[in-house]
Design an enzyme around this catalytic site. Structure first.
Site, PDB file in Angstrom:
ATOM      1  N   LYS A 290       0.847  -1.195   0.000  1.00 44.02           N
ATOM      2  CA  LYS A 290       0.000   0.000   0.000  1.00 44.02           C
ATOM      3  C   LYS A 290       0.886   1.250   0.000  1.00 44.02           C
ATOM      4  CE  LYS A 290      -3.989  -1.790   2.598  1.00 44.02           C
ATOM      5  NZ  LYS A 290      -5.027  -1.566   1.571  1.00 44.02           N
ATOM      6  N   ARG A 364     -10.352 -11.575   1.852  1.00 41.24           N
ATOM      7  CA  ARG A 364     -11.172 -12.659   1.304  1.00 41.24           C
ATOM      8  C   ARG A 364     -10.440 -13.996   1.377  1.00 41.24           C
ATOM      9  NH1 ARG A 364     -11.650  -9.434  -4.245  1.00 41.24           N
ATOM     10  NH2 ARG A 364     -11.348  -7.762  -2.749  1.00 41.24           N
TER      11      ARG A 364
HETATM   12  N1  BES Z   1      -8.272  -3.772   4.351  1.00 45.41           N
HETATM   13  C1  BES Z   1      -8.386  -3.380   3.000  1.00 45.41           C
HETATM   14  C2  BES Z   1      -9.691  -2.638   2.711  1.00 45.41           C
HETATM   15  C3  BES Z   1      -9.758  -1.249   3.238  1.00 45.41           C
HETATM   16  C4  BES Z   1      -9.058  -0.236   2.611  1.00 45.41           C
HETATM   17  C5  BES Z   1     -10.533  -0.958   4.315  1.00 45.41           C
HETATM   18  C6  BES Z   1      -9.138   1.039   3.088  1.00 45.41           C
HETATM   19  C7  BES Z   1     -10.631   0.325   4.776  1.00 45.41           C
HETATM   20  C8  BES Z   1      -9.930   1.321   4.175  1.00 45.41           C
HETATM   21  C9  BES Z   1      -8.364  -4.596   2.099  1.00 45.41           C
HETATM   22  O1  BES Z   1      -7.556  -5.632   2.518  1.00 45.41           O
HETATM   23  C10 BES Z   1      -7.829  -4.133   0.789  1.00 45.41           C
HETATM   24  O2  BES Z   1      -6.704  -3.753   0.735  1.00 45.41           O
HETATM   25  N2  BES Z   1      -8.667  -4.188  -0.238  1.00 45.41           N
HETATM   26  C11 BES Z   1      -8.290  -3.755  -1.534  1.00 45.41           C
HETATM   27  C12 BES Z   1      -8.815  -4.777  -2.509  1.00 45.41           C
HETATM   28  C13 BES Z   1      -8.290  -4.611  -3.898  1.00 45.41           C
HETATM   29  C14 BES Z   1      -6.816  -4.910  -3.935  1.00 45.41           C
HETATM   30  C15 BES Z   1      -9.040  -5.535  -4.812  1.00 45.41           C
HETATM   31  C16 BES Z   1      -8.899  -2.393  -1.768  1.00 45.41           C
HETATM   32  O3  BES Z   1     -10.011  -2.135  -1.309  1.00 45.41           O
HETATM   33  O4  BES Z   1      -8.238  -1.560  -2.386  1.00 45.41           O
HETATM   34 MN    MN Z   2      -5.558  -5.417   1.884  1.00 52.01          MN
END
Ligand code: BES
Ligand code: MN
Ligand code: ZN
Length: 505
Positions: A290, A364
């Protein structure tokens, strides 16, 4: 399993007692009586009684403009004649036609914060006398108690010099009325659950590890005869074939845990409800790292776990006549020499294979194995809770949790529980039409569905592991904590889940 030692963590300190009082408001012997008024409307309930007892003093002060009746206004009166209480806090609820559940709860919160910052440790609360369409007195009393409790929470677990509020509320009382005892008992159980969820959510990721979460579950099991705990480590998970969950955790020095709590409150043959929580104690994104800005927020990526632990504890506190199982899939998503990578193909516990195209879509992956594991409980309903997608926040913002299910009756029950607890969810479709976004030539599915409908394709992914289950999914990415604010974890969806469980009993 050895329990971790965390000398640095101070235990949550909010111990607020809720009591019922049979004295009428103007005779209540309390350091502070709290009453509510509505803009340009006749006084009613406790406010009217206090007004009468004082010979019309409240009306006079409103008339003169010394008491403001606009929304959120607070006036502290001292030594009012004819009234036993030492002080009276008058809260303005604003205009009747604008008053709804949100404004009601916010005003109760404002009262709680005001009292927190003032030299009283006890108060008698009468804000439930403010009427609200379609909500009875017992409901208003329960939500009032919870709001005042919430307002008095301050994070202090890792502070040496924490702001000791001058005089935090230690005990609050309410006037006994029809349904009051039940309302206050529910509020007590809910408050314990919310507090647990908020405190776990707010703890830093170096302390709140998968092992720490397992220790918390073990501690809860120790407090109730009706609760058993089972903790699975990497070896047990490998034996079960939980390769998706294991892959997410394999880059971290803090090994994953599958945490299982079971509560027996009904006959042994009664099918349990199963709650499943995403417990990513920190989500760096892994090799699909990230961006740095705000990455600290990803300590909240275990709020699904915190929510199901809180709801479980509330259920045990209330002694609900149901059977309940809670499963937390706990892992830390880190990059490193041992981390899983984009391109990897994992064989999940279900036997279905998954091509990892983004290691940041890890939630997931831990949940799919937990869902497969949940099959063994022959549940009446399986509900997973997760801070799963940023896309859900884009779709619904911070007020509603995202609900997905193929079972209309279960979805309706959960939406209703959200309305009842004012911890609301909104349903998104998970039609078969979306499933094609998960196609890949190299495995049974890939773990990302592209830009369109990201919250939904995540739900579709999970649905492939819930074919045997009466299942629903709650995406709480927007509702679990206050983004960019100092308040941190909200404790949601403890309210919705606990209400759902109360409704099952
Ligand atoms: N934990 C995150 C989702 C999230 C992001 C929650 C920001 C709250 C605030 C999750 O694991 C994630 O990173 N999801 C990705 C999925 C994508 C790579 C398909 C997302 O939402 O960008
Ligand atoms: Mn994630
Ligand atoms: Zn995540």
């Amino acid at each position: 399993m050895k329990m971790p030692v965390h000398g640095q963590i101070r235990k949550g300190t909010l111990k607020m007692k809720f009591n019922l009082n049979t004295q009428s408001p103007h005779e209540a012997a309390t350091p502070c009586l709290v009453i509510g008024i509505i803009e340009d409307a006749a006084l009613n309930g406790a406010a009217a009684q206090v007004d009468d007892a004082s010979g019309g003093e409240i009306s006079r002060l409103i008339e003169r403009g010394d008491i403001d009746d606009s929304r959120g206004s607070k006036t502290m009166l001292h030594g009012l004649k004819g009234v036993t209480a030492e002080r009276i806090l008058v809260m303005g609820f604003g205009a009747a036609d604008k008053l709804d559940e949100s404004r009601f709860e916010r005003t109760c919160m404002d009262a709680g914060k005001y009292l927190r910052d003032h030299p009283v440790t006890e108060a008698h609360l009468c804000l439930a006398d403010i009427e609200l369409s379609d909500r009875d007195h017992a409901w208003r009393m329960r939500q009032e108690a919870l709001a005042v409790h919430r307002a008095n929470y301050l994070y202090s677990a890792t502070k040496k010099h924490h702001e000791h509020t001058p005089h935090p509320l230690k005990s609050v009382s309410f006037t006994d009325a029809e349904g009051a005892a039940g309302a206050i008992e529910q509020a007590r159980g809910l408050a314990v659950g919310f507090l647990r969820a908020r405190e776990l959510g707010n703890l830093p990721p170096n302390l709140c590890t998968p092992e720490y979460l397992a220790g918390q579950a073990t501690e809860i099991a120790g407090r109730f005869d009706s609760v058993d705990v089972e903790i699975l480590g990497p070896r047990e998970m490998a034996d079960l074939g939980m390769n998706a969950l294991l892959a997410v955790g394999q880059g971290s020095a803090n090994p994953p845990r599958l945490i299982v709590l079971s509560y027996k409150g009904a006959a042994g043959d009664k099918a349990p409800v199963v709650l499943v929580g995403k417990g990513i104690t920190f989500d760096t994104g892994g090799i699909s790292l990230k961006p740095g800005a705000n990455m600290d927020q990803m300590k909240f990526d275990m709020c699904g776990a915190a929510g199901v632990i809180g709801a479980f504890e509330a259920c045990a506190e209330l002694g609900l006549e149901i059977n309940l199982v809670m499963i937390v899939a706990a892992a830390e998503n880190m990059p490193g020499g041992k981390a899983y990578r984009p391109g990897d193909v994992l064989t999940s516990m279900s036997g279905q294979t998954i091509e990892v195209l983004n290691t940041d879509a890890e939630g997931r992956l831990v949940l799919c194995d937990a869902l497969t594991y949940s099959q063994r409980f022959n549940a009446s309903a399986v509900i997973d809770v997760a801070t799963l997608t940023g896309a859900c926040v884009v779709a619904l913002g911070h007020h509603a949790s995202g609900l997905m299910s193929k079972h209309d009756d279960l979805a309706e029950e959960l939406l209703a529980a959200g309305q009842q607890s004012h911890d609301r969810a909104w349903r998104l479709p998970i039609w078969e039409d979306y499933q094609s976004q998960l196609k890949t030539p190299f495995a049974d599915m890939k773990n990302v569905g592209g830009m369109p409908a990201g919250a939904i394709t995540a739900g579709c992914f999970l649905s492939r592991f819930a074919k045997e289950l009466r299942w629903a999914h709650l995406d709480i990415a927007g509702s679990a904590w206050k983004w960019g604010e100092t308040e941190g974890a909200t404790g949601r969806p403890v309210g919705l889940l606990t209400q759902f469980l109360i409704n099952q009993a």
